[in-house]
Design a protein around this motif. Structure first.
Motif, PDB file in Angstrom:
ATOM      1  N   ALA A 339       0.729  -1.260  -0.050  1.00 42.91           N
ATOM      2  CA  ALA A 339      -0.089  -0.009  -0.045  1.00 42.91           C
ATOM      3  C   ALA A 339       0.912   1.286   0.011  1.00 42.91           C
ATOM      4  CB  ALA A 339      -1.064  -0.148   1.221  1.00 42.91           C
ATOM      5  N   LEU A 340       2.181   1.146   0.707  1.00 40.74           N
ATOM      6  CA  LEU A 340       2.696   2.410   0.639  1.00 40.74           C
ATOM      7  C   LEU A 340       3.429   2.548  -0.427  1.00 40.74           C
ATOM      8  CD1 LEU A 340       4.235   2.282   4.313  1.00 40.74           C
ATOM      9  CD2 LEU A 340       2.731   3.830   3.504  1.00 40.74           C
ATOM     10  N   ALA A 341       3.869   1.592  -1.311  1.00 38.01           N
ATOM     11  CA  ALA A 341       4.615   1.528  -2.552  1.00 38.01           C
ATOM     12  C   ALA A 341       3.635   2.166  -3.542  1.00 38.01           C
ATOM     13  CB  ALA A 341       5.266   0.305  -2.834  1.00 38.01           C
ATOM     14  N   ALA A 342       2.402   1.284  -3.501  1.00 41.90           N
ATOM     15  CA  ALA A 342       1.513   1.849  -4.699  1.00 41.90           C
ATOM     16  C   ALA A 342       0.909   3.343  -4.335  1.00 41.90           C
ATOM     17  CB  ALA A 342       0.096   0.938  -4.615  1.00 41.90           C
ATOM     18  N   GLY A 343       0.829   3.670  -3.204  1.00 39.77           N
ATOM     19  CA  GLY A 343       0.194   5.132  -2.814  1.00 39.77           C
ATOM     20  C   GLY A 343       1.497   6.174  -2.982  1.00 39.77           C
ATOM     21  N   THR A 344       2.651   5.825  -2.658  1.00 36.99           N
ATOM     22  CA  THR A 344       3.787   6.690  -2.908  1.00 36.99           C
ATOM     23  C   THR A 344       3.806   6.966  -4.711  1.00 36.99           C
ATOM     24  OG1 THR A 344       5.057   6.111  -1.377  1.00 36.99           O
ATOM     25  CG2 THR A 344       6.123   7.158  -2.958  1.00 36.99           C
ATOM     26  N   ALA A 369      -2.299   7.820 -13.358  1.00 36.76           N
ATOM     27  CA  ALA A 369      -1.074   7.171 -12.389  1.00 36.76           C
ATOM     28  C   ALA A 369      -1.820   6.136 -11.612  1.00 36.76           C
ATOM     29  CB  ALA A 369      -1.491   8.496 -11.099  1.00 36.76           C
ATOM     30  N   ALA A 370      -2.967   5.804 -11.677  1.00 41.23           N
ATOM     31  CA  ALA A 370      -3.564   4.404 -11.058  1.00 41.23           C
ATOM     32  C   ALA A 370      -2.797   3.312 -11.961  1.00 41.23           C
ATOM     33  CB  ALA A 370      -5.127   4.566 -11.015  1.00 41.23           C
ATOM     34  N   ALA A 371      -2.978   3.687 -13.198  1.00 44.45           N
ATOM     35  CA  ALA A 371      -2.551   2.591 -14.553  1.00 44.45           C
ATOM     36  C   ALA A 371      -1.055   2.209 -14.116  1.00 44.45           C
ATOM     37  CB  ALA A 371      -2.681   3.219 -15.800  1.00 44.45           C
ATOM     38  N   GLY A 372      -0.263   3.200 -13.853  1.00 47.93           N
ATOM     39  CA  GLY A 372       1.125   3.210 -13.551  1.00 47.93           C
ATOM     40  C   GLY A 372       1.554   2.609 -12.387  1.00 47.93           C
ATOM     41  N   ALA A 373       0.834   2.713 -11.307  1.00 47.02           N
ATOM     42  CA  ALA A 373       0.738   2.090  -9.781  1.00 47.02           C
ATOM     43  C   ALA A 373       0.357   0.790 -10.182  1.00 47.02           C
ATOM     44  CB  ALA A 373      -0.193   2.600  -8.899  1.00 47.02           C
ATOM     45  N   LEU A 374      -0.525   0.289 -10.902  1.00 47.91           N
ATOM     46  CA  LEU A 374      -1.272  -1.223 -11.151  1.00 47.91           C
ATOM     47  C   LEU A 374       0.042  -1.896 -11.520  1.00 47.91           C
ATOM     48  CD1 LEU A 374      -3.339  -3.187 -11.139  1.00 47.91           C
ATOM     49  CD2 LEU A 374      -4.066  -2.538 -13.183  1.00 47.91           C
ATOM     50  N   CYS A 378       2.355  -5.050  -9.821  1.00 48.32           N
ATOM     51  CA  CYS A 378       2.168  -6.472 -10.607  1.00 48.32           C
ATOM     52  C   CYS A 378       3.902  -6.753 -10.708  1.00 48.32           C
ATOM     53  CB  CYS A 378       1.796  -6.333 -11.879  1.00 48.32           C
ATOM     54  SG  CYS A 378       0.038  -6.427 -11.997  1.00 48.32           S
ATOM     55  N   LEU A 379       4.591  -5.896 -11.089  1.00 49.75           N
ATOM     56  CA  LEU A 379       6.152  -6.104 -11.008  1.00 49.75           C
ATOM     57  C   LEU A 379       6.764  -6.355  -9.448  1.00 49.75           C
ATOM     58  CD1 LEU A 379       7.510  -3.441 -13.440  1.00 49.75           C
ATOM     59  CD2 LEU A 379       7.089  -5.964 -13.937  1.00 49.75           C
ATOM     60  N   TYR A 380       6.125  -5.629  -8.563  1.00 47.95           N
ATOM     61  CA  TYR A 380       6.402  -6.039  -7.076  1.00 47.95           C
ATOM     62  C   TYR A 380       6.134  -7.389  -6.839  1.00 47.95           C
ATOM     63  CZ  TYR A 380       7.290  -4.670  -2.201  1.00 47.95           C
ATOM     64  OH  TYR A 380       7.674  -4.503  -0.925  1.00 47.95           O
ATOM     65  N   ILE A 381       4.954  -8.028  -7.203  1.00 45.95           N
ATOM     66  CA  ILE A 381       4.667  -9.411  -6.581  1.00 45.95           C
ATOM     67  C   ILE A 381       5.368 -10.426  -7.182  1.00 45.95           C
ATOM     68  CG2 ILE A 381       2.931  -9.610  -8.505  1.00 45.95           C
ATOM     69  CD1 ILE A 381       2.681 -10.861  -4.776  1.00 45.95           C
ATOM     70  N   LEU A 382       5.894 -10.087  -8.713  1.00 46.05           N
ATOM     71  CA  LEU A 382       6.917 -11.123  -9.299  1.00 46.05           C
ATOM     72  C   LEU A 382       8.014 -11.218  -8.504  1.00 46.05           C
ATOM     73  CD1 LEU A 382       6.131 -10.185 -12.983  1.00 46.05           C
ATOM     74  CD2 LEU A 382       5.379 -12.294 -11.650  1.00 46.05           C
ATOM     75  N   PRO A 524       8.880   4.861   0.758  1.00 52.00           N
ATOM     76  CA  PRO A 524       9.157   5.443  -0.492  1.00 52.00           C
ATOM     77  C   PRO A 524      10.502   5.735  -1.337  1.00 52.00           C
ATOM     78  CG  PRO A 524       7.926   6.822   1.427  1.00 52.00           C
ATOM     79  CD  PRO A 524       8.549   5.397   1.886  1.00 52.00           C
ATOM     80  N   PHE A 525      11.749   5.713  -0.445  1.00 52.11           N
ATOM     81  CA  PHE A 525      12.775   5.677  -0.885  1.00 52.11           C
ATOM     82  C   PHE A 525      13.351   4.191  -1.369  1.00 52.11           C
ATOM     83  CE2 PHE A 525      13.396   9.563   1.399  1.00 52.11           C
ATOM     84  CZ  PHE A 525      14.117  10.355   0.536  1.00 52.11           C
ATOM     85  N   GLY A 526      12.611   3.374  -0.799  1.00 55.03           N
ATOM     86  CA  GLY A 526      12.942   1.777  -1.555  1.00 55.03           C
ATOM     87  C   GLY A 526      12.157   2.005  -2.878  1.00 55.03           C
ATOM     88  N   LEU A 527      10.920   2.607  -3.298  1.00 54.16           N
ATOM     89  CA  LEU A 527      10.347   2.668  -4.410  1.00 54.16           C
ATOM     90  C   LEU A 527      11.080   3.317  -5.400  1.00 54.16           C
ATOM     91  CD1 LEU A 527       7.943   2.068  -6.318  1.00 54.16           C
ATOM     92  CD2 LEU A 527       6.893   4.192  -5.178  1.00 54.16           C
ATOM     93  N   PHE A 528      11.708   4.620  -4.977  1.00 54.54           N
ATOM     94  CA  PHE A 528      12.591   5.360  -5.844  1.00 54.54           C
ATOM     95  C   PHE A 528      13.699   4.581  -6.254  1.00 54.54           C
ATOM     96  CE2 PHE A 528      11.136   9.067  -3.196  1.00 54.54           C
ATOM     97  CZ  PHE A 528       9.873   9.110  -4.008  1.00 54.54           C
ATOM     98  N   ALA A 529      14.292   3.569  -5.235  1.00 52.31           N
ATOM     99  CA  ALA A 529      15.619   2.817  -5.804  1.00 52.31           C
ATOM    100  C   ALA A 529      15.334   2.129  -6.719  1.00 52.31           C
ATOM    101  CB  ALA A 529      16.202   2.196  -4.454  1.00 52.31           C
ATOM    102  N   MET A 530      14.130   1.359  -6.622  1.00 49.99           N
ATOM    103  CA  MET A 530      13.627   0.377  -7.702  1.00 49.99           C
ATOM    104  C   MET A 530      13.352   0.917  -9.091  1.00 49.99           C
ATOM    105  SD  MET A 530      13.944  -2.670  -6.259  1.00 49.99           S
ATOM    106  CE  MET A 530      15.549  -1.746  -5.432  1.00 49.99           C
TER     107      MET A 530
END
Length: 826
Positions: A339-344, A369-374, A378-382, A524-530
Motif C-alpha cells: 500500500a505504501l509503495a502503490a500510494g507513493t 497514475a493509477a495505471a502506472g501504480a497497477l 504487478c512487477l512488485y509481486i513477481l 518511499p525511498f525503496g520505491l525510488f531505488a527500484m
C-alpha cells in the motif's frame, strides 16, 4: 379496579407498548410504575414479566431475526462470508484423520447445489443454510484437488546418496552459506526407490556459487522434513508437501556443476512453468544482491527482504529483536509495504502529471497514475516471490487501483473477500498457515474499523467540520497510527499466541514509533531505488532507505530492552476457534447479529481459561536425540547445548524459561567397561557379565548421587535421571548398552533401532528410532488419580494416523518397498 390501580395500569400499558416497539426488554420491570404502592408490587412484576416474555416471543424473535438478515443482505455481507465458509471446508478436510476422495465430495457438492437451486423462490430460510453447506463442501473439494494435483513424494528416511539435478533457486544465509533448490534428475549409490522431485540442499563451502539453471551434483545427506516438535505444533512436512519439497539436507563438501544454460537450453531442460519461475528467481536474486551490495550488513539484508522477501540473509539476532519488539510483520511483503509503495507511486505520478501545463484538463491524470501504480505492483509481486501475505496485498491493491478507473470506492470488505476467494481457490492449503490467517484477520479488522469510523463521521459530524482542512492534522495522524496499530495487534494476537506462543508486550509502542519512519522514509525511498535501478541510479535512494532501517532497528532494540515479551504457551483448540470465528462475525456483521460474534469471543476466552492442559512431565524429540524433564518452570535435557530449532519451540509451547543442563561425569576409576560405539550394536560381541555388572552399578550409583530432575551423563554412552514421580529415565547413545541397562529404567530412549526382545525386563517403556519414526515427538504425563507409586505413564504422540499424504512417508519400508498400515503407538 380503583383509580390508583387504573392509573398504573394505563402507565404500564404505555410502557409496554414502548418496550415492544424497540426498547431494551431488560429494563421492563424497572420502568413499570417505579413509584407504585407496595400493594401493587406483585401486579407490576407480573405485568413486567409478561411484557418481557411477549418481547421474546417466537414471532417477534423471528421478525427481528429476518429484519437483521435483510439488513446484512443489503450491506452485501453474504458475499463476504463466502471465503469464510470455503476456508472452514478446507480446514475441516485437512483436520480429518483420513482422506475423503474428490469423487465423493463432488457428488455431495452436486447434491447441495441442486437442493439450493430447487429452493429458489420457495423457501428463503432453507436456501441460506444450503448455500453455506455447498460452499463448505466446495472448500473441501478445492483442497482435495490441490492435494491430488501436487502429489509430492516425501523422502521416507534419512539417507546419504549422490544427487544430480538442476538449480531452480538459491539463497544465501547470514553465515554466507548457500541453500540451493534442486530439481532432482538422478540419485546413485544408493538409487532411491521413492526419489523426491524437488529438494533443498545447503552447501557449506565458500566456493563460487552455482547459478540458477545450472546442473549441480555432489554427495549429500538427505532427510525428510521435520514433523512437529511437540504434538499439536507446526508440521514442517505439511508445508513442504504443498511447496513440492520432498527432502532437505546438505552437501558433503562443495557441489560441482556446469554453467547456467542459455535461454533456449533452459526451456528444453525444464518445463515452461519451471523455466518461467527460474527466470523470475534469477531477476529476484539479482535485485536482492544489488541491494545487499549497496548497503551491506543486516541493514542491506533487511532492505533486500522488503523488496524480494528473502529473509535468510538477515542474522538470527536481528530477526529475534524484531519479533520481540512486535515488528516481525515488517519483514513480510504485506498490505503495509504494498500500500505504501502503490500510494507513493500514485501520489507522486499524479503530482508530476498535474504540473504539466494543460495536461490535467485533457487527460484524467489520476487514472493514468493509477495505471502506472497497477503496473508497478504487478512487477512488485513477481519480485516478491508470491507469499500469501504479498498475494493478498497485491489482489487488494489491484482492485483498489482498478476501482479508480471507474470512480468507485476502493476500500471495502468486498475487496477483502474477493482477495480471499482468489487465494483459497488457487492455493487452498495456504488457509492452514499463520500467514494467511493473520494477514486477513488484520486486514478484515482494519477495513471494518475504517468503515464504521467513516459512517460515524458522515452521520454525526457537521458538514462544515467535515469540509475543514488542516485542522488537527498532527493529532489525526498520530491517532490514526495508534488506532491502526491497536486494531491490527488485537486482531492478530490470538493467532500469534496459537502459532508462536508469545506476544510482544510493547508491540503497540514499537509500531507507533516506527510507522512514520516506514511510511515517510523506508518504503518511499525503496520505491525510488527500484524505479532508478534500471538506470543504475539507485545508490542514494538506498542510502536514505538504509538510514530509515537503522532507525527502525534502534527502536526495536529499545523496545526489546524493556523485556516485554510475554510467553503464553500452548492454548486450547476450541478457544482459538471460538475467538477467531467471533472476530470474523464482529467485523463482518453490522446489525445486532454482530453480538453473536462478541458472545463467541467471550466463550472462547472462558474456554482458554478452563481448557488449559497441564504440562507434560517428559518430552521426547522425534529424532530420539533430545529428551526433556519438565518441572517447576524449568526443563532439564540430556544435552548441554540442545538443538535450538527444537528446544526453542519446547520453551515457548510449554512456557518454561530455565534450562537445566546435564551433569557430565568424569571417566570411571575402574577399568573401562564401556565398549566402542558401533552403529546399532551390530557385529559386536555381547558384553561380558562382569562388564554388565559394572555398568549397571555405575549407572545406579550415579542416579542415587544425583539430584532428582537433572540428567547425569557418561559421554557418548548414556544419560540418566530420576524425576519427581520416581521414574527412572535413561537416554542411550551407545545402543550396545541396551540389554544391560533397560531393566533398570521405567523409560529407555535411543536414536538407534534396538530389539525390545533383548531386554530382560518388561518394566521399561522402550522408545527407539523405529517407534519415533511412526509416532513423531512424544509427550508423557503421569496418570492422574492413581495410588500407584510411581504412577503409570500416559503417552501422547504427534501422529495418531499416517493416512494423510504428508504423513504417509513415515509408514514406508524401503526394505520391502511397501507401506505398513499399523497405527502409530508405543
Amino acid at each position: 379496579m380503583n383509580d390508583t390501580e387504573g392509573r398504573y395500569a394505563s402507565h404500564d400499558a404505555e410502557r409496554g407498548s414502548f418496550l415492544l416497539s424497540g426498547s431494551d426488554p431488560a429494563n421492563a420491570v424497572a420502568v413499570l410504575a417505579p413509584n407504585a404502592p407496595p400493594a401493587l408490587l406483585s401486579t407490576r412484576v407480573k405485568r413486567g414479566i409478561s411484557i418481557f416474555s411477549a418481547h421474546l416471543s417466537p414471532r417477534l424473535v423471528k421478525v427481528s431475526f429476518a429484519s437483521a438478515i435483510e439488513d446484512e443482505r443489503a450491506f452485501g455481507h453474504g458475499f463476504v462470508l463466502i471465503p469464510v465458509l470455503l476456508s472452514f471446508g478446507v480446514l475441516t478436510w485437512l483436520s480429518l484423520p483420513f482422506d475423503v476422495g474428490i469423487a465423493k465430495l463432488a457428488l455431495l457438492l452436486c447434491v447441495f447445489g441442486m437442493a439450493t437451486v430447487a429452493c429458489v423462490g420457495k423457501s428463503a430460510l432453507l436456501r441460506a443454510p444450503l448455500i453455506a453447506a455447498m460452499l463448505f463442501v466446495a472448500g473441501m473439494v478445492l483442497i482435495a484437488a490441490e492435494t491430488a494435483r501436487i502429489d509430492t513424494i516425501i523422502l521416507d528416511a534419512p539417507v546419504t546418496t549422490n544427487v544430480r539435478g538442476v538449480v531452480f533457486s538459491r539463497e544465501q544465509d547470514d553465515r554466507g552459506q548457500w541453500r540451493y533448490g534442486v530439481e532432482v534428475r538422478e540419485t546413485t549409490k544408493p538409487r532411491l526407490r521413492r526419489q523426491p522431485t524437488r529438494i533443498t540442499l545447503v552447501a557449506r563451502g565458500r566456493d563460487e556459487p552455482l547459478p540458477i539453471g545450472a546442473t549441480i551434483e555432489g554427495r549429500a545427506r538427505l532427510s525428510p522434513p521435520s514433523g512437529p516438535a511437540l504434538p499439536g505444533l507446526n508440521d514442517f512436512a505439511f508445508d513442504s508437501y504443498f511447496r513440492g519439497i520432498g527432502a532437505v539436507g546438505f552437501f558433503y563438501g562443495s557441489p560441482t556443476g556446469g554453467k547456467a544454460p542459455a535461454a533456449g537450453e533452459l526451456e528444453a531442460t525444464l518445463s515452461f512453468g519451471s523455466s518461467l519461475a527460474t527466470s523470475i528467481a534469477s531477476i529476484r536474486e539479482a535485485v536482492g544482491e544489488r541491494i545487499r551490495t549497496a548497503i551491506g550488513g543486516d541493514t542491506g539484508a533487511l532492505a533486500a527482504a522488503l523488496v524480494t522477501a528473502e529473509e535468510r540473509a538477515i542474522s538470527r539476532e536481528t530477526v529475534e529483536v524484531l519479533r520481540q519488539a512486535g515488528l516481525a510483520h515488517v519483514l513480510a511483503i504485506s498490505g503495509l509495504n504494498m500500500a505504501l509503495a502503490a500510494g507513493t507511486f500514485l501520489i507522486g505520478a499524479r503530482t508530476v502529471l498535474s504540473m504539466v501545463p494543460g495536461l490535467a484538463h485533457r487527460v484524467p491524470v489520476k487514472k493514468v497514475a493509477a495505471a502506472g501504480a497497477l503496473l508497478m505492483v504487478c512487477l512488485y509481486i513477481l519480485i516478491a516471490g508470491g507469499a500469501v501475505s504479498a498475494l493478498r496485498a497485491w489482489i487488494m491493491i489491484s482492485i483498489m487501483l482498478v476501482a479508480v478507473f471507474f470512480d468507485r470506492m476502493s476500500i471495502s470488505l468486498r475487496n477483502v473477500a474477493l482477495a480471499a476467494i482468489v487465494i483459497v481457490s488457487l492455493t487452498p492449503s495456504a488457509v492452514a498457515g499463520p500467514g494467511f490467517q493473520m494477514s486477513f484477520a488484520a486486514t478484515l479488522a482494519l477495513v471494518a474499523g475504517y468503515a464504521r469510523w467513516r459512517e460515524r463521521r458522515e452521520t454525526e459530524l457537521p458538514a462544515a467540520e467535515r469540509r475543514s482542512k488542516g485542522r488537527g492534522l498532527v493529532t489525526g495522524v498520530v491517532a490514526g497510527v495508534v488506532i491502526t496499530s491497536l486494531i491490527g495487534g488485537l486482531a492478530t494476537s490470538v493467532y500469534s499466541i496459537a502459532y508462536f506462543h508469545r506476544l510482544p508486550a510493547y508491540g503497540l509502542l514499537a509500531n507507533v514509533l516506527t510507522m512514520p519512519v516506514i511510511s515517510i522514509v523506508i518504503m518511499p525511498f525503496g520505491l525510488f531505488a527500484m524505479l532508478l535501478m534500471p538506470l543504475g541510479l539507485e545508490h542514494y535512494p538506498l542510502v536514505a532507505m538504509a538510514w530509515g532501517l537503522d532507525r527502525m532497528l534502534d527502536i526495536a532494540r529499545f523496545v526489546t530492552s524493556l523485556d516485554g515479551e510475554i510467553v503464553t504457551g500452548r492454548i486450547g483448540h476450541l478457544g482459538f476457534v471460538l475467538i477467531a470465528a467471533g472476530g470474523i462475525l464482529v467485523c463482518v456483521l453490522r446489525s445486532w447479529l454482530a453480538l453473536s460474534g462478541a458472545l463467541l469471543i467471550c466463550a472462547g476466552l472462558v474456554s482458554l481459561a478452563v481448557e488449559r492442559d497441564r504440562l507434560p512431565d517428559v518430552v521426547i524429540a522425534e529424532d530420539g536425540r533430545l529428551i526433556g524433564l519438565v518441572a517447576n518452570g524449568a526443563i532439564a535435557t540430556n544435552r548441554t547445548r540442545p538443538s535450538d530449532f527444537v528446544f526453542s519451540q519446547w520453551q515457548r509451547a510449554l512456557a518454561v524459561g530455565r534450562h537445566l543442563a546435564p551433569v557430565t561425569l568424569a571417566p570411571p576409576a575402574f577399568a573401562d567397561p564401556y565398549p566402542a560405539t558401533e552403529p546399532n550394536g551390530k557385529g559386536a560381541p555381547p558384553l561380558e557379565e562382569a562388564k554388565v555388572a559394572a555398568i549397571r552399578a555405575d549407572l545406579s550409583s550415579a542416579i542415587e548421587a544425583n539430584a532428582a530432575g537433572v540428567f547425569i551423563c557418561r559421554e557418548k554412552q548414556w544419560c540418566a535421571a530420576r524425576n519427581t514421580y520416581g521414574w527412572t529415565i535413561i537416554a542411550l547413545e551407545n545402543p550396545r548398552l541396551f540389554p544391560a541397562l533397560c531393566g533398570l529404567a521405567d523409560l529407555v530412549m535411543t536414536a538407534a533401532r534396538v530389539d525390545g526382545a533383548t531386554c530382560p525386563s518388561d518394566r521399561a517403556h522402550i522408545v527407539n528410532a523405529r517407534t519415533l519414526r511412526r509416532t513423531g515427538a512424544i509427550e508423557i504425563r503421569a496418570q492422574p488419580d492413581t495410588e500407584q507409586a510411581p504412577p503409570p505413564m500416559q503417552f501422547r504422540t504427534a501422529f495418531t494416523t499416517l493416512a494423510r499424504p504428508w504423513e504417509r512417508h513415515r509408514a514406508y519400508d524401503w526394505r520391502t518397498a511397501t507401506f505398513t498400515d499399523d497405527p502409530p503407538g508405543i
